[in-house]
Write an enzyme that holds these catalytic residues in place. Structure first.
Site, PDB file in Angstrom:
ATOM      1  N   LYS A   1       0.888  -1.236   0.016  1.00  0.00           N
ATOM      2  CA  LYS A   1       0.075  -0.116   0.085  1.00  0.00           C
ATOM      3  C   LYS A   1       0.774   1.216   0.083  1.00  0.00           C
ATOM      4  CE  LYS A   1      -3.990  -1.778  -0.069  1.00  0.00           C
ATOM      5  NZ  LYS A   1      -3.755  -3.553  -0.255  1.00  0.00           N
TER       6      LYS A   1
HETATM    7  C1  LIG Z   1      -9.596  -2.929  -1.635  1.00  0.00           C
HETATM    8  C2  LIG Z   1      -9.201  -3.203  -0.398  1.00  0.00           C
HETATM    9  N1  LIG Z   1     -10.102  -3.633   0.501  1.00  0.00           N
HETATM   10  C3  LIG Z   1      -9.364  -4.315   1.686  1.00  0.00           C
HETATM   11  C4  LIG Z   1      -8.206  -4.832   2.008  1.00  0.00           C
HETATM   12  C5  LIG Z   1      -7.703  -5.353   3.255  1.00  0.00           C
HETATM   13  O1  LIG Z   1      -6.683  -5.016   3.611  1.00  0.00           O
HETATM   14  P1  LIG Z   1      -5.553  -5.628   4.577  1.00  0.00           P
HETATM   15  O2  LIG Z   1      -4.410  -6.813   3.834  1.00  0.00           O
HETATM   16  O3  LIG Z   1      -4.771  -4.581   5.279  1.00  0.00           O
HETATM   17  O4  LIG Z   1      -6.225  -6.484   5.543  1.00  0.00           O
HETATM   18  C6  LIG Z   1      -7.201  -4.631   0.490  1.00  0.00           C
HETATM   19  C7  LIG Z   1      -6.069  -5.333   0.864  1.00  0.00           C
HETATM   20  O5  LIG Z   1      -5.447  -5.655  -0.219  1.00  0.00           O
HETATM   21  C8  LIG Z   1      -7.934  -4.165  -0.563  1.00  0.00           C
HETATM   22  O6  LIG Z   1      -7.154  -4.257  -1.569  1.00  0.00           O
END
Ligand SMILES: Cc1ncc(COP(=O)(O)O)c(C=O)c1O
Length: 413
Positions: free
Chosen positions: A199
């Protein structure tokens, strides 16, 4: 877009094809290492003063009233849904073009994810399609800012207002992004960020919820650490007391201080890193916009995107390869790509659990078959950027040239 023949592509050499360009490389360095070692030396590793500082600075940065740090973006979505009171039997609207975490978090509270088609320009949720899928059970809507470009938030809020829906933004890609002059994080009741390794701000794993609902903020703070009314840092410091009470069956979703120390360093670089990604995006779009086989991303004039992703779309009707073939050709030229996202309704779990089928979401499927995400991160060198550009243009030209030959050999083709 003009340029029927794109003659200059024929002269492009594949720049330094020996370079292997990864899809992502984290931009972390000495400053982050220094910050982590300070935390290690401090003797307090888990959630404590660094995390509280990170929350404060993050809220200030996005212009939110409050920010709650958590272990992942998925946890952020889960805590928001829980604090919003979404529960078993409820329905939650979200786009089919997203990562599974968006829908998975809905299932954690026993609710049903109701998938929505996308708008082909931004690839974000089509708000009119969302409106058509509202029922008496619909309790919340999760707009996802795909690649960083904010959704049509006025329309989302109008729909939510008319049907008493809670708005939980999935801003995993949208730091920093803006909608009509407002930073994402200050627009809705809940906004969920991710600090996963790829990210735009990373702590390896991590997440943050911003909110203007201070009661919900208290609830999320309680639930992120076992439903215990006072966190360990307060209990273990000199003037603390050993006594604690468990008020709810909560979760173990806290962020550690060494992750927060990385987050604070990254936050200070957030604007500069966005500018670096934007510069690369402009270089790509300038190079690709005259190539009629390619569709560059459209950023709407009232929005600022984080440029977490550069999603290129192929005019498949002008190419003799499909998207997968195009990606393979880029790999051969040393450029690693990704695809965001395989629509959820095509995934085995969502088909099995909710009966979704191929063909259910026309726009999402069409864009899925034509899209690919190119490398875009601040550490990319000019040589790497140029290699990506020439790899894409050469692949487009090569695929097109074969088509012309085929037409020549068989005029009816
Ligand atoms: C659109 C979206 N929502 C939620 C998430 C979830 O984030 P995390 O991996 O920090 O749990 C991601 C992760 O790649 C994502 O791309």
């Amino acid at each position: 877009m003009p340029s029927p023949s794109v003659p200059y592509q024929k002269e492009l050499k594949d720049a330094s094809p020996e370079l292997q360009i990864p899809f992502h490389r984290a931009v972390v360095g000495e400053e982050e290492a220094q910050a982590v070692s300070e935390v290690i030396r401090s003797g307090w590793l888990t959630m404590g003063p660094k995390t509280f500082e990170f929350e404060k600075e993050f809220a200030k940065y996005v212009g939110a009233q409050d920010a709650i740090a958590v272990s992942t973006g998925t946890a952020a979505l889960h805590l928001s849904l829980e604090a919003a009171g979404v529960q078993a039997g409820d329905e939650v609207l979200l786009p089919t073009t997203t990562f599974t975490a968006t829908a998975e978090a809905v299932t954690y509270v026993g609710a049903r994810p109701v998938l929505v088609d996308i708008d082909p320009v931004t690839m974000n949720m089509d708000v009119e399609d969302a409106a058509r899928r509202i029922t008496a059970k619909t309790k919340a809507i999760i707009p996802v800012h795909l690649g960083g470009q904010p959704c049509h938030m006025d329309e989302v809020h109008a729909l939510a207002g008319a049907h008493h829906l809670r708005v939980i933004e999935d801003a995993a890609h949208a730091l920093p992004s803006e909608y009509k002059g407002k930073r994402v994080g200050q627009i809705s009741e809940f906004t969920c960020f991710s600090f996963y390794a790829t990210k735009t701000l990373t702590t390896g794993e991590g997440g943050m919820i911003t909110t203007d609902n201070l009661g919900a903020a208290d609830r999320m703070r309680l639930m992120r650490l076992h439903g215990i009314e006072r966190d360990a840092w307060k209990r273990y410091r000199g003037d603390g007391s050993w006594f604690y009470e468990v008020l709810e069956a909560g979760f173990k979703y806290n962020l550690t201080d060494f992750q927060s120390a990385i987050g604070l360093v990254q936050l200070a670089k957030c604007d500069a890193m966005r500018q670096a990604r934007e510069r690369i995006a402009h270089q790509y779009s300038d190079a690709f916009s005259s190539c009629e086989e390619l569709l560059t991303p459209t950023v709407l004039p009232d929005r600022v995107t984080s440029w977490h992703l550069y999603i290129l779309r192929l005019r498949l009707d002008r190419l003799n390869v499909d998207r997968n073939g195009f990606i393979e050709a880029l790999h051969r030229r040393g450029v690693m790509c990704s695809v965001h996202f395989i629509p959820l309704h095509l995934q085995p779990y969502y088909r099995r659990a909710y009966g979704y089928r191929v063909g259910d979401f026309e726009n999402a499927e069409k864009e899925y078959h034509s899209c690919l995400s190119l490398p875009i991160y601040p550490g990319m060198t000019e040589m790497e950027i140029n290699q990506v550009i020439s790899a894409v243009l050469n692949t487009a030209a090569e695929s097109r040239a074969v088509r012309a030959v085929a037409a020549h050999v068989n005029p009816s083709a």
